[in-house]
Design an enzyme around this catalytic site. Structure first.
Site, PDB file in Angstrom:
ATOM      1  N   LYS A 134      -1.088  -3.958  -3.579  1.00 44.41           N
ATOM      2  CA  LYS A 134      -2.372  -3.431  -3.110  1.00 44.41           C
ATOM      3  C   LYS A 134      -2.592  -2.071  -3.767  1.00 44.41           C
ATOM      4  O   LYS A 134      -1.917  -1.114  -3.469  1.00 44.41           O
ATOM      5  CB  LYS A 134      -2.361  -3.303  -1.592  1.00 44.41           C
ATOM      6  N   GLN A 191     -10.143   3.089  -0.802  1.00 44.00           N
ATOM      7  CA  GLN A 191     -11.386   2.954  -0.057  1.00 44.00           C
ATOM      8  C   GLN A 191     -11.784   4.288   0.594  1.00 44.00           C
ATOM      9  O   GLN A 191     -10.914   5.075   0.954  1.00 44.00           O
ATOM     10  CB  GLN A 191     -11.275   1.902   1.061  1.00 44.00           C
ATOM     11  N   SER A 250       0.804  -1.204   0.000  1.00 47.08           N
ATOM     12  CA  SER A 250       0.000   0.000   0.000  1.00 47.08           C
ATOM     13  C   SER A 250       0.846   1.268   0.000  1.00 47.08           C
ATOM     14  O   SER A 250       1.454   1.603  -1.006  1.00 47.08           O
ATOM     15  CB  SER A 250      -0.959  -0.049   1.179  1.00 47.08           C
TER      16      SER A 250
END
Length: 488
Positions: A333, A337, A308
């Site tokens: 990743k 969101q 991430s």
């Protein structure tokens, strides 16, 4: 500090075993002004009549269950179950619902402290998968690794549980034990770890200077204070005569986006792209650097547990600042969101995937990760599994535990002669040699005491920087670039 009234744009890997969420972009976003109900649903669907029909259907189902089910039903549990069901129907491990308690734990984790085992996990195909153990955490010390599948905790299966319920079983009071059974790729039999839960107050940035002016800064997570800590440590190194920098984000699961952008701007020239975000309509927004480049070379260390925000930093430094990436392919990743707590109205939190992020050149690394410029693997003993301490290993046995024992013995310098899992006389001799050195009964049998002593010695060796192939390569690459620059 984040407040409960703030809606937070999140890029998230998942929940840590210690209830940590990984990648957050702090900023306000709105999806309507009401709690979960007609106004919010109408704003999302664009059809108030469809929303009313849907709500009536849900309410009818709840009323029928409460009225007709043969036992009393807690309506709050029905509501939570309905929301969980909606999120699970998306088939997206990064979209989820958090009850009030889990949401509070999430807020604590962004601040850089939490209680648990310290291993980040995500839900994949109904399984709870380790993204990475946090550096220095009980999970890392016990031996958990990225990609491990957690099968059960204290005998309770996690199979099919939603992520929040699974994490609630992994969590527990400080000092309590979590007996974790995991399945590891390449290991035919499940492995068991007994991990003592603890408070994890993370010092997210550490730094030191190697000889010749090569600095090393390790970032374990991008928490709210990490950028300031990074700037402070970098300034100290520069005052000491820094000539080249190694940034280590191995096993770093991510953190706050504004923080990683702030750090990237220390190296990415002004106007160059740090990261791109693309919504479902394929509209892209680019985050441009407002910083400046450095006049010294930079390398970045990463591995399978770099996820991430770590991958955003890696992509930005590689593609916009000319840094060299060293180590292993990163986790992969690449989705965004949005998390809403104010709209839910009761302290709970809803997290929904709303976009994907891309590297400066437009690459989507989701489920693929970022490849290093220089691939470097650690010694084989770095990946040795823990030994089964409930069953002694001895001559003429053949198992994966014996194979792991042989890998450990080889790593410790006690040559067993083979690493295929068969406990022969040469293996027995190497065990005896270790036991004598460790002042244990020289039986040639790997009992619980011998196994624990072997693992302790192995952890000690793994933590010694002299045995860290990736760190050594990172420093070597910096020195090579320093030398090249000096001759120009």
């Amino acid at each position: 500090m984040l407040k409960k009234s703030t809606a937070v744009l999140l890029m998230v890997i998942g929940l840590l075993g210690g209830s940590l969420l990984t990648f957050a972009y702090t900023g306000t976003t709105t999806v309507g002004n009401s709690a979960l109900g007609e106004g919010l649903l109408a704003s999302v669907t664009g059809s108030s009549s469809a929303s009313r029909s849907d709500i009536r259907k849900i309410e009818t189902a709840m009323d029928l269950i409460q009225g007709q089910y043969y036992q009393d039903v807690d309506r709050t549990k029905l509501v939570d179950g309905a929301i969980n069901g909606m999120m699970e129907s998306l088939g997206d491990p990064y979209s989820s619902y958090m009850g009030k308690e889990t949401a509070q734990q999430f807020e604590q984790s962004i601040e850089g402290s939490f209680t648990g085992i310290g291993a980040e996990v995500a839900a994949e195909n109904g399984k709870v998968v380790v993204v990475t153990p946090i550096k220095g955490s009980p999970a890392e010390k016990a031996g958990l690794r990225s990609k491990d599948i957690i099968l059960s905790v204290n005998g309770e299966s996690l199979d099919g549980l939603d992520l929040n319920k699974a994490v609630s079983k992994i969590r527990g009071p400080k000092g309590s034990q979590a007996k974790v059974k995991i399945q590891r790729s390449g290991s035919p039999d499940p492995l068991e770890y007994t991990i003592t839960r603890d408070n994890i107050d993370m010092e997210t940035v550490t730094a030191h200077m190697e000889s010749g002016g090569v600095g090393v800064i390790t970032i374990t997570q991008f928490s709210l204070n990490t950028a300031e800590r990074f700037k402070a440590e970098l300034a100290k190194l520069e005052k000491q005569g820094l000539k080249g920098l190694v940034i280590d984000v191995r096993n770093n699961p991510g953190g706050v986006l504004s923080v990683v952008i702030d750090i990237a701007q220390q190296f990415v020239p002004s106007g160059k792209t740090i990261v791109q975000v693309e919504d479902k309509n394929q509209k892209r927004e680019e985050e441009k650097s407002k910083g400046s480049s450095k006049n010294y070379p930079v390398t970045l260390l990463m591995n399978k547990g770099s996820a991430s925000a770590s991958e955003i930093l890696a992509g930005a430094l590689q593609q916009s600042a000319g840094a060299v990436l060293i180590g292993e392919n990163s986790f992969g990743k690449g989705t965004v969101q949005t998390s809403y707590d104010k709209q839910m109205g009761d302290g709970s939190l809803l997290k929904i995937t709303i976009a994907k992020w891309l590297t400066p050149n437009g690459t989507w690394i989701h489920k693929k990760g970022i490849k290093p410029d220089i691939a470097v693997e650690q010694p084989e003993y770095f990946t040795a599994a823990p030994l089964n301490k409930e069953k002694s290993l001895k001559y003429n046995m053949n198992s994966s535990d014996v194979k792991n024992a042989q890998i450990i013995l080889q790593g410790l310098g006690y040559n067993p002669g083979r690493e295929d899992g068969y406990f022969d006389k040469a293996t027995e001799s190497s065990v005896i040699a270790f036991q004598k050195q460790a002042k244990l009964t020289a039986s040639g049998i790997i009992d619980a005491k011998t196994a624990a002593a072997m693992e302790a010695k192995l952890i000690e060796k793994i933590r010694d920087p002299k045995n860290d192939n990736q760190l050594k390569q990172g420093i070597e690459e910096i020195r090579k670039e320093m030398k090249t620059s000096a001759t120009k």
